[in-house]
Design a protein around this motif. Structure first.
Motif, short mmCIF file in Angstrom:
data_model
loop_
_atom_site.label_atom_id
_atom_site.label_comp_id
_atom_site.label_asym_id
_atom_site.label_seq_id
_atom_site.Cartn_x
_atom_site.Cartn_y
_atom_site.Cartn_z
N THR A 173 49.96 30.81 6.13
CA THR A 173 49.98 32.23 6.49
C THR A 173 50.85 33.01 5.52
O THR A 173 50.47 34.09 5.05
N VAL A 174 52.05 32.46 5.21
CA VAL A 174 52.94 33.16 4.29
C VAL A 174 52.32 33.22 2.89
O VAL A 174 52.38 34.26 2.22
N LEU A 211 42.28 46.24 4.61
CA LEU A 211 42.41 44.79 4.51
C LEU A 211 43.79 44.34 5.01
O LEU A 211 43.90 43.38 5.78
N ALA A 212 44.83 45.07 4.58
CA ALA A 212 46.18 44.71 4.99
C ALA A 212 46.34 44.82 6.49
O ALA A 212 46.94 43.95 7.13
N ALA A 229 53.74 45.62 3.37
CA ALA A 229 54.02 46.11 2.01
C ALA A 229 52.71 46.49 1.32
O ALA A 229 52.61 47.55 0.70
N ARG A 230 51.69 45.63 1.48
CA ARG A 230 50.40 45.94 0.86
C ARG A 230 49.79 47.19 1.49
O ARG A 230 49.21 48.03 0.80
N ALA A 285 43.51 36.99 2.03
CA ALA A 285 43.50 37.25 3.47
C ALA A 285 42.65 36.20 4.18
O ALA A 285 42.94 35.84 5.32
N VAL A 344 41.58 44.67 -5.15
CA VAL A 344 41.13 44.54 -3.76
C VAL A 344 40.23 43.34 -3.57
O VAL A 344 40.35 42.62 -2.59
N ASP A 346 42.37 48.60 0.43
CA ASP A 346 43.55 47.75 0.45
C ASP A 346 44.26 47.87 1.79
O ASP A 346 44.68 46.88 2.37
N LEU A 405 33.91 44.82 5.04
CA LEU A 405 34.84 45.45 4.10
C LEU A 405 34.33 45.37 2.67
O LEU A 405 34.28 46.38 1.95
N LEU A 432 56.11 34.05 10.46
CA LEU A 432 55.08 35.06 10.72
C LEU A 432 55.62 36.46 10.45
O LEU A 432 54.90 37.32 9.94
N LYS A 470 47.73 38.15 12.04
CA LYS A 470 49.08 37.59 12.20
C LYS A 470 49.68 37.99 13.53
O LYS A 470 50.43 37.22 14.14
N ARG A 514 42.13 40.20 -3.42
CA ARG A 514 43.05 40.11 -2.26
C ARG A 514 42.33 39.64 -1.02
O ARG A 514 42.94 39.02 -0.14
N ALA A 537 49.73 35.93 2.83
CA ALA A 537 50.34 37.26 2.80
C ALA A 537 50.94 37.53 1.43
O ALA A 537 50.87 38.65 0.90
N ASP A 564 43.14 33.76 7.76
CA ASP A 564 42.19 33.76 8.87
C ASP A 564 41.67 32.37 9.18
O ASP A 564 41.37 32.07 10.32
N LEU A 566 55.02 41.22 4.40
CA LEU A 566 54.27 41.27 3.15
C LEU A 566 52.96 42.06 3.32
O LEU A 566 52.59 42.87 2.47
N ALA A 567 52.30 41.83 4.46
CA ALA A 567 51.05 42.57 4.71
C ALA A 567 51.34 44.06 4.82
O ALA A 567 50.59 44.89 4.30
N LEU A 596 48.31 38.50 -0.90
CA LEU A 596 47.91 39.87 -0.61
C LEU A 596 48.72 40.85 -1.45
O LEU A 596 48.22 41.90 -1.85
N VAL A 597 49.98 40.50 -1.70
CA VAL A 597 50.82 41.38 -2.51
C VAL A 597 50.65 41.08 -3.99
O VAL A 597 50.64 41.97 -4.82
N ASN A 603 43.98 44.58 8.73
CA ASN A 603 43.21 43.50 9.35
C ASN A 603 44.00 42.18 9.31
O ASN A 603 44.08 41.46 10.30
N ALA A 604 44.59 41.90 8.14
CA ALA A 604 45.39 40.67 8.01
C ALA A 604 46.61 40.74 8.93
O ALA A 604 46.98 39.75 9.57
N VAL A 638 57.85 37.26 8.23
CA VAL A 638 57.84 37.43 6.76
C VAL A 638 56.43 37.80 6.30
O VAL A 638 56.23 38.75 5.53
N ALA A 639 55.44 37.04 6.80
CA ALA A 639 54.06 37.31 6.39
C ALA A 639 53.64 38.71 6.80
O ALA A 639 52.97 39.42 6.05
#
Lengths: 176, 97, 108
Positions: C20-21, B32-33, B19-20, C40, C33, B29, C86, B10, B40, C36, C24, C44, B16-17, C27-28, B35-36, B12-13
């Motif tokens: 989950t990973v 969204l990041a 980073a976005r 996400a 958008v 963006d 969104l 988690l 998590k 992406r 994410a 969820d 990454l989020a 997402l990168v 929210n994600a 790590v995830a």
């Protein structure tokens, strides 16, 4: 929860006749939630909890937010058969999107598609739109006059949605 | 052991989020990041509750799941209208009439 | 029986972590958008679903189970609404999605 209260309204507009049933269902649901979340079973605290639930139902009735749309108990029985199907779809779609994200070439083909929602009530259309969004790989951008604008990660996803299986199921769910 | 592994995954995830959220480029963006990231966080609090043997953490996770949603909607509304009271004042005026 | 339950719980929790990973990571990695948001969405639904189902199985049936299921229900009901808000806001703001060209053949 009561499974199928007798109702005369046909199209989501009949609010008055079933208000008592909805208030009762809301009260029962809130009492259950309170009991499960608090975990206390002393008389004093139980009384306080019951009082706060009754107060909230009274306020909700005064705000006029209790109706078929905000609290669709008439769908309960059919939702129980719809959800397992939706979960299966979510799983398949998630595996598909995962493959696309992880594969080195990233074989995505983002597509916008305009679909028709054949549900008659607003509630049915919202259920359809949210089902599309919950399924990874497709989501609703907007609903306007029975038309749903959907963004799909791949052309295949858009095509399978255009096949209309989910649309038919939600229409059946709504109409019974 | 299992929960330690889940916590690391988690984290790590979440990285990454984040980073976005830093990279952007548009404000959407970032929303969204965030929210994600919030989703998590909810999972993380739940796993942490099991990791430390304190299931009371789940109450916090429950609240966070709701706050995350409200927060996303509030930020979106603010970005769109630059006014969190948009729509309510007109409604109030109607009601008073 | 106990062992079987533990193995299943491990599988579910690790599966949830995997999705989950991946979400994410998408997402990168994904290009714009609009795409992406799909990524996400995996976190969820499947990520949270598997992870919380694993925790439920691990904890046995107590009051903890109810709370986990409530968290899951909240995530499942709120995430499409947030996602739609969104997407709608982006679309209204005039951000154009990057679409696949028709002659490219696109997916696999």
């Amino acid at each position: 929860m009561p499974s199928e209260p007798s109702q005369s309204g046909t199209n989501g507009q009949g609010r008055r006749p079933d208000r008592a049933a909805h208030s009762a269902a809301l009260l029962v649901a809130m009492l259950a939630t309170w009991l499960l979340l608090s975990g206390y079973f002393e008389a004093f605290l139980l009384t306080l909890g019951a009082m706060s639930c009754v107060l909230v139902v009274a306020i909700a009735r005064r705000m006029d937010v209790i109706d078929r749309e905000s609290f669709p108990i008439h769908l309960t029985a059919r939702l129980l058969t719809y959800w397992p199907w939706l979960l299966k779809e979510i799983w398949l779609a998630a595996v598909d999107v995962t493959k696309r994200v992880l594969s080195p070439r990233m074989p995505i083909s983002p597509t916008l598609i305009d679909l028709e929602a054949t549900q008659r009530s607003d509630l049915g259309q919202v259920i359809y739109a949210n089902s599309i969004t919950l399924t990874p790989g497709t989501y609703t951008i907007r609903i306007h006059e029975n038309r749903i604008l959907v963004h799909a990660l791949s052309r295949e996803g858009a095509e399978s949605l255009a096949g209309g299986d989910m649309d038919r199921r939600v229409t059946a769910l709504e109409a019974g | 052991m299992l929960f330690a592994a889940a916590t690391i995954a988690l984290l790590v995830a979440m990285g990454l989020a984040l980073a976005r959220a830093f990279l952007g480029p548009t404000v959407y963006d970032r929303i969204l990041a965030v929210n994600a990231f919030g989703t998590k966080t909810v999972l993380m609090i739940a796993v942490l509750g099991f990791l430390s043997g304190r299931p009371e953490f789940l109450d916090i996770a429950l609240l966070y799941a709701l706050i995350n949603f409200i927060g996303t909607i509030a930020v979106l509304k603010f970005v769109r209208y630059a006014d969190l009271g948009k729509g309510t004042r007109e409604h109030d005026r109607e009601a008073l009439r | 029986m106990e062992l079987l339950r533990d193995i299943l719980a491990w599988g579910l929790v690790l599966g949830g972590c995997f999705f989950t990973v991946v979400g994410a990571f998408g997402l990168v990695r994904l290009p714009d958008v609009y795409t992406r948001i799909h990524s996400a969405g995996i976190v969820d639904t499947v990520g949270a679903g598997l992870l919380l189902a694993g925790l439920t199985l691990y904890g046995g049936f107590t009051i903890v189970t109810v709370k986990l299921l409530l968290i899951l229900a909240f995530i499942f009901f709120t995430s499409p609404a947030a996602c739609n808000a969104l997407a709608n806001a982006m679309y209204s703001a005039g951000i154009k999605p990057v679409l696949a060209k028709d002659d490219e053949g696109g997916g696999s």
